[in-house]
Write an enzyme that holds these catalytic residues in place. Structure first.
Site, PDB file in Angstrom:
ATOM      1  N   ASP A   1      43.463  80.982  51.410  1.00  0.00           N
ATOM      2  CA  ASP A   1      43.033  79.593  51.532  1.00  0.00           C
ATOM      3  C   ASP A   1      41.834  79.460  50.596  1.00  0.00           C
ATOM      4  O   ASP A   1      41.647  80.305  49.722  1.00  0.00           O
ATOM      5  CB  ASP A   1      42.657  79.323  53.005  1.00  0.00           C
ATOM      6  CG  ASP A   1      42.678  77.841  53.366  1.00  0.00           C
ATOM      7  OD1 ASP A   1      42.082  77.054  52.617  1.00  0.00           O
ATOM      8  OD2 ASP A   1      43.271  77.481  54.386  1.00  0.00           O
TER       9      ASP A   1
ATOM     10  N   ALA B   1      47.998  78.549  62.868  1.00  0.00           N
ATOM     11  CA  ALA B   1      46.733  79.275  63.040  1.00  0.00           C
ATOM     12  C   ALA B   1      45.863  78.951  61.836  1.00  0.00           C
ATOM     13  O   ALA B   1      46.330  78.377  60.846  1.00  0.00           O
ATOM     14  CB  ALA B   1      46.981  80.771  63.125  1.00  0.00           C
ATOM     15  N   LYS B   2      44.597  79.295  61.909  1.00  0.00           N
ATOM     16  CA  LYS B   2      43.690  79.123  60.762  1.00  0.00           C
ATOM     17  C   LYS B   2      42.483  80.000  61.015  1.00  0.00           C
ATOM     18  O   LYS B   2      42.126  80.241  62.170  1.00  0.00           O
ATOM     19  CB  LYS B   2      43.254  77.655  60.650  1.00  0.00           C
ATOM     20  CG  LYS B   2      42.808  77.255  59.265  1.00  0.00           C
ATOM     21  CD  LYS B   2      43.984  77.195  58.305  1.00  0.00           C
ATOM     22  CE  LYS B   2      43.639  76.528  57.003  1.00  0.00           C
ATOM     23  NZ  LYS B   2      44.820  76.256  56.214  1.00  0.00           N
ATOM     24  N   GLY B   3      41.844  80.445  59.953  1.00  0.00           N
ATOM     25  CA  GLY B   3      40.667  81.286  60.162  1.00  0.00           C
ATOM     26  C   GLY B   3      39.728  81.204  58.994  1.00  0.00           C
ATOM     27  O   GLY B   3      39.995  80.515  58.000  1.00  0.00           O
TER      28      GLY B   3
END
Length: 411
Positions: A142, A101-103
């Site tokens: 991040d 996943a990434k956001g």
């Protein structure tokens, strides 16, 4: 070539090498869920401002989804998509039970006050709290986010779901963060480098290193290589570059950077044009900064024999070809920088058990995971006669495809 195109290309090559069915190949590329939310907050001056937040959940065949949240002005859905997909393959390569996943939120963190950042993080969490969770999707820090951001997400999430330390990783130690998490990505890069060099009968202490980027990852890599007797001959970051052919004294450079917030004017080394850094004379080049830094313009000039990709996507596919032809051995990002997510996994495990490890155990387990993954990649390279990048991609893609098929994906 942008990150999404490069990741897709690597995936397609891996799928071809593995002989994947075209239907499963297509289904593996499609994200499980894409979330877009508007986050409206009052600024400190009383005016209202709205930011767009994203979360792409790519695949959960092997376990809950996992990936960072970045606060950056250029959070673009395409890039978030590519990075989410990359996390799916990365967790599979490291053999940890997660999907990708990434956001992120499209904002410029340094233009926001601490209280504005907190309000923004909390509003974002309120909007996605029912779509993340200990067994669903576990965010992490991040670019532009840190342990404090994770603390706010944890607090906001816990208002809805009760105390849930395992919902995010990269937390402050006092809230259930893991010892060794801060150094994890850099330490993983060094374990990966040791495994690669051992394969070639070499040791860190006999070689010279050039490191691009001196943030969290780059500074830990430099420190750990220096401790192992390796010679760091050049380092750069956003402020400039320094070089010393006899080896930079890394602890001194770290002190200088702490005091002045810059690498320039460091007494123990000479200044260097940052553009010259990547083509500087060395045995091992370690890009720890941005993507796309090695491209067709500079690849032919690279003098390193090994490149260890601590950054995401530092090598353009075109540069990849040029470097392979020159016989440069590239250790791919999807494996080399997996130390961070591996120790995130250890943090999650500790939180779920309610039992914390000492730092020695964290580092020992990290070394075990990184070394084992390297041998798994090498065996894929042998069975498919491919380079390390394709060895890693085929390993990751194969694991996800197998899990997907076992679960019965057509139903």
């Amino acid at each position: 070539m942008n990150a999404l195109a490069a990741t897709n290309r690597n995936f397609r090559n891996a799928a071809r090498i593995l002989g994947l069915d075209s239907k499963i190949e297509k289904s593996l590329l499609i994200p499980f869920r894409e979330i877009k939310v508007e986050c409206t907050i009052p600024k400190d001056d009383g005016s209202l401002v709205s930011y767009v937040g994203f979360r792409v959940q790519h695949d959960n065949a092997r376990g809950p989804m996992k990936g960072g949240i970045r606060f950056h002005p250029e959070v673009d859905p395409d890039e978030v998509n590519a990075l989410a997909q990359l996390m799916t393959w990365k967790t599979a390569v490291a053999d940890i039970p997660y999907g990708g996943a990434k956001g992120g939120i499209g904002c410029t963190p340094r233009e926001l006050s601490m209280s504005e950042l907190e309000r923004l993080t909390r509003v974002f969490t309120q909007k996605i709290h029912d779509l993340i969770g200990i067994h669903t999707d576990i965010p992490a820090p991040d670019m532009g986010t840190n342990a404090q951001t994770m603390a706010w997400i944890l607090d906001e999430y816990s208002k809805f779901h009760g105390h849930s330390p395992a919902v995010v990783t990269g937390k402050p130690i006092d809230l259930g963060g893991s010892l060794g998490r801060d150094a994890a990505t850099g330490r993983g890069v060094v374990f990966a480098t040791e495994a690669l060099l051992a394969e070639h009968g070499k040791k860190i202490k006999d070689l010279t290193f050039v490191i691009q980027g001196f943030g969290n990852v780059g500074s830990w890599v430099a420190r750990l290589i220096h401790e192992r007797g390796g010679k760091v001959v050049a380092v750069s970051d956003i402020t400039g570059a320094v070089t010393n052919p006899n080896g930079i004294n890394v602890p001194d450079l770290l002190n200088h950077k702490e005091k002045t917030n810059s690498l320039v004017n460091f007494q123990g080394a000479d200044g260097l044009d940052p553009n010259e850094l990547l083509v500087h004379e060395c045995d091992v080049l370690i890009p720890c900064a941005l993507g796309g830094v090695l491209n067709r313009e500079n690849a032919a000039g690279v003098r390193a024999k090994f490149i260890v990709e601590a950054a995401n996507h530092p090598t353009d596919p075109e540069a990849d070809e040029i470097l392979s032809k020159k016989g440069v051995i590239i250790l791919p990002d999807i494996y080399a920088n997996a130390g961070g997510v591996t120790v995130s996994y250890f943090e999650w495990v500790q939180n779920i058990q309610g039992f914390m490890w000492d730092e020695e155990k964290v580092n020992k387990e990290l070394q075990r995971y990184m070394t084992r993954a390297f041998y798994n990649i090498k065996s894929m390279c042998k069975s498919h006669a491919c380079n390390l990048r394709m060895g890693a991609f085929t390993l990751g893609v194969n694991r996800v495809a197998r899990a997907t098929l076992l679960r019965g994906w057509e139903a």
